[in-house]
Design an enzyme around this catalytic site. Structure first.
Site, PDB file in Angstrom:
ATOM      1  N   LYS A 115      -1.432  20.020 -39.913  1.00 15.58           N
ATOM      2  CA  LYS A 115      -0.665  20.322 -38.702  1.00 15.58           C
ATOM      3  C   LYS A 115      -0.239  21.789 -38.685  1.00 15.58           C
ATOM      4  O   LYS A 115      -0.298  22.441 -37.646  1.00 15.58           O
ATOM      5  CB  LYS A 115       0.574  19.423 -38.615  1.00 15.58           C
ATOM      6  CG  LYS A 115       0.251  17.977 -38.263  1.00 15.58           C
ATOM      7  CD  LYS A 115       1.532  17.136 -38.224  1.00 15.58           C
ATOM      8  CE  LYS A 115       1.243  15.683 -37.852  1.00 15.58           C
ATOM      9  NZ  LYS A 115       2.428  14.820 -38.083  1.00 15.58           N
ATOM     10  N   LYS A 194     -10.945  11.204 -35.385  1.00 13.72           N
ATOM     11  CA  LYS A 194     -10.060  10.038 -35.331  1.00 13.72           C
ATOM     12  C   LYS A 194      -9.490   9.884 -33.921  1.00 13.72           C
ATOM     13  O   LYS A 194      -9.190  10.873 -33.259  1.00 13.72           O
ATOM     14  CB  LYS A 194      -8.932  10.289 -36.342  1.00 13.72           C
ATOM     15  CG  LYS A 194      -7.874   9.213 -36.417  1.00 13.72           C
ATOM     16  CD  LYS A 194      -6.847   9.554 -37.485  1.00 13.72           C
ATOM     17  CE  LYS A 194      -5.541   8.838 -37.226  1.00 13.72           C
ATOM     18  NZ  LYS A 194      -4.541   9.019 -38.263  1.00 13.72           N
ATOM     19  N   LYS A 197      -4.185  10.639 -29.456  1.00 13.48           N
ATOM     20  CA  LYS A 197      -3.685  10.991 -28.135  1.00 13.48           C
ATOM     21  C   LYS A 197      -3.970  12.458 -27.802  1.00 13.48           C
ATOM     22  O   LYS A 197      -4.434  12.789 -26.722  1.00 13.48           O
ATOM     23  CB  LYS A 197      -2.177  10.704 -28.117  1.00 13.48           C
ATOM     24  CG  LYS A 197      -1.437  11.219 -26.909  1.00 13.48           C
ATOM     25  CD  LYS A 197      -1.460  10.218 -25.787  1.00 13.48           C
ATOM     26  CE  LYS A 197      -0.657  10.766 -24.611  1.00 13.48           C
ATOM     27  NZ  LYS A 197      -0.805   9.963 -23.417  1.00 13.48           N
TER      28      LYS A 197
END
Ligand code: TRP
Length: 338
Positions: A115, A194, A197
């Site tokens: 991230k 993967k 959203k």
């Protein structure tokens, strides 16, 4: 002889409408646990704010996750469902844990590195994310934590935090174990990454049969199978990987065989998949739509969950404060007056 039930804790982020990846990877695996264990399922809004979010959308997102959890089969009579920010002790314990967590351990967490590499400026909350997760779990002395493969490192860190705290302040927190779901990561409709959203490659859990079909219809299949007459390879096909979750052995064999021999086309295969998805997800969607009509019931469930959790959490924090010398210098004098 009845044994005290082991405690299970898990969390799910409110980040948009839950999709089938969330369902297959987490929620579906939680449902059978509520019959065997004392379960706590937490909607982790304080984790969600470590990434971009819209304050105005948060309440609705949290509500939707609660609806989905219940629609998927979590029964408030059997387990505790609550919202993380309703129980302030999560933050208090997380702070305490930052004081026994080596910075280097946090910096080597793969999810953090992942991230952080996508952000221009890295915030401390992102780094401390796993410390809050450890607090979530240990606040309830949970011993089992159902999670996906990608969270195992965080559970190992939780164990280390428990050990470090216990070594310094006395044996108190149990070392929890990850219950890793065997479900492999669910790939997105683009077949590239993967299902997530933020990548826009999802099928929402509450989408209608028509919406589901519109997405499956255009999803990527074996890229080498360009024409109807080309034989395909199910092992590299995104659609086949979804069949594995939703289809019977017979349908799997039908799809595999038909694909390899070019006996069936991708559209046929996708239609069968969609039928099977709708068969499993349709009843969940219907229950969710019914729950949305009764928002007060959903709020009541979350409020009762929070009340139950606050009681347990307050006791844990009282113990922690006591052991750390933070129980307050005025206490003995007050006790005498009483
Ligand atoms: N980090 C978890 C995830 O992204 C969510 C989570 C937060 C969690 N707190 C937890 C999972 C405690 C298990 C236990 O999936």
């Amino acid at each position: 002889m009845s044994e005290a039930k082991l405690r299970v804790f898990s969390g799910i982020q409110p980040s948009g409408e839950p999709h089938i990846g969330n369902y297959l990877g987490a929620i579906k695996n939680w449902v059978p646990l509520q019959d065997r264990y004392e379960c706590f399922f937490c909607i982790v809004d304080l984790h969600a704010i470590t990434q971009a979010f819209e304050p105005a959308e948060m309440p609705g997102t949290v509500f939707d996750v609660a609806v989905v959890l219940m629609a998927a089969g979590l029964d408030p009579e059997k387990c505790t469902i609550f919202v993380q920010s309703d129980v302030a002790e999560h933050c208090e314990l997380a702070w305490v844990f930052t004081t026994v967590t080596p910075l280097g351990e946090l910096e080597r967490m793969t999810q953090y590195k992942d991230k952080a590499s996508r952000e221009g400026s890295v915030l401390a909350g992102l780094l401390n994310y796993p410390v809050l997760q450890a607090a979530d779990i240990l606040l309830y002395h949970a011993s089992l934590v159902p999670v996906g493969e990608d969270q195992v490192q965080h559970i190992e860190l939780t164990r280390e935090i428990a050990r470090k705290w216990n070594a310094r302040f006395g044996e108190y927190f149990p070392e929890p174990q990850a219950l890793v779901s065997r479900v492999r990561r669910v790939m997105g409709l683009d077949g590239q990454a993967k299902m997530s959203k933020s990548l826009g490659n999802t099928v929402g859990l509450l989408e209608s049969p028509e919406e589901t079909w519109d997405k499956i219809r255009v999803a990527l299949t074996d890229p080498a199978r360009k024409r109807r007459t080309d034989p395909g390879n199910p092992n590299v096909c995104n659609i086949f990987s979804l069949h594995r979750y939703f289809s019977s052995e017979a349908d799997l064999a039908w799809a595999e065989e038909g694909c390899r021999s070019a006996g069936i086309g991708c559209i046929e295969c996708k239609r069968r998949l969609t039928e099977n998805m709708v068969a499993e997800l349709g009843p969940i969607r219907e229950r969710a739509l019914a729950l949305r009509e009764r928002p007060d019931y959903v709020y009541d469930v979350l409020a009762a969950g929070a009340r139950h959790c606050r009681e347990i959490a307050a006791q844990t924090m009282a113990d922690v404060r006591e052991r750390m010398g933070l129980a307050g210098v005025m206490k003995p004098a007050q006790a005498k007056v009483e």
